[in-house]
Design a protein around this motif. Sequence first.
Motif, PDB file in Angstrom:
ATOM      1  N   HIS A   8     -26.589  34.032 -35.653  1.00 41.09           N
ATOM      2  CA  HIS A   8     -27.216  33.219 -34.611  1.00 41.09           C
ATOM      3  C   HIS A   8     -27.964  31.995 -35.134  1.00 41.09           C
ATOM      4  N   PRO A   9     -28.761  32.099 -36.199  1.00 37.90           N
ATOM      5  CA  PRO A   9     -29.440  30.887 -36.680  1.00 37.90           C
ATOM      6  C   PRO A   9     -28.470  29.761 -37.044  1.00 37.90           C
ATOM      7  N   ALA A  10     -27.351  30.092 -37.670  1.00 39.39           N
ATOM      8  CA  ALA A  10     -26.364  29.067 -38.025  1.00 39.39           C
ATOM      9  C   ALA A  10     -25.726  28.475 -36.771  1.00 39.39           C
ATOM     10  N   ILE A  11     -25.476  29.302 -35.783  1.00 34.17           N
ATOM     11  CA  ILE A  11     -24.899  28.809 -34.525  1.00 34.17           C
ATOM     12  C   ILE A  11     -25.896  27.893 -33.827  1.00 34.17           C
ATOM     13  N   ILE A  12     -27.155  28.277 -33.814  1.00 30.17           N
ATOM     14  CA  ILE A  12     -28.200  27.447 -33.194  1.00 30.17           C
ATOM     15  C   ILE A  12     -28.299  26.103 -33.915  1.00 30.17           C
ATOM     16  N   THR A  13     -28.280  26.124 -35.230  1.00 30.46           N
ATOM     17  CA  THR A  13     -28.333  24.872 -36.005  1.00 30.46           C
ATOM     18  C   THR A  13     -27.158  23.979 -35.653  1.00 30.46           C
ATOM     19  N   ARG A  14     -25.982  24.564 -35.565  1.00 27.97           N
ATOM     20  CA  ARG A  14     -24.773  23.804 -35.235  1.00 27.97           C
ATOM     21  C   ARG A  14     -24.889  23.192 -33.837  1.00 27.97           C
ATOM     22  N   ALA A  50     -16.882  24.158 -29.513  1.00 27.61           N
ATOM     23  CA  ALA A  50     -15.818  25.170 -29.534  1.00 27.61           C
ATOM     24  C   ALA A  50     -15.954  26.075 -30.753  1.00 27.61           C
ATOM     25  N   THR A  51     -16.296  25.503 -31.896  1.00 25.53           N
ATOM     26  CA  THR A  51     -16.486  26.295 -33.103  1.00 25.53           C
ATOM     27  C   THR A  51     -17.661  27.250 -32.945  1.00 25.53           C
ATOM     28  N   ALA A  52     -18.745  26.769 -32.358  1.00 26.37           N
ATOM     29  CA  ALA A  52     -19.919  27.614 -32.126  1.00 26.37           C
ATOM     30  C   ALA A  52     -19.580  28.748 -31.159  1.00 26.37           C
TER      31      ALA A  52
END
Length: 83
Positions: A8-14, A50-52
């Motif tokens: 989740h943190p990486a998705i939020i950053t993205r 889309a990647t997220a």
Amino acid sequence: MIRQHSSHPAIITRLKRAEGHLRHVIGMIEAGRRCTEVAIQLQAVERVAATAKRALIHDHIDHCLGRAGASDRSELHQLAKLL
């Protein structure tokens, strides 16, 4: 109960990066930039979103589903439509 997964943190950053990029695209439109330039930048924003989305769905499948019950199958069908 809020579920926070390690991805989740990486998705939020993205997504926050995409949010900033989208604000830039809005500025491009407001400044009257060429449609081709704007479309290229919008395509980049779409790709990030889309990647997220895919990362979030795959993470959910890996960590939240697995009981193989009827509700899992139903949720998998719903998720498949989003991919």
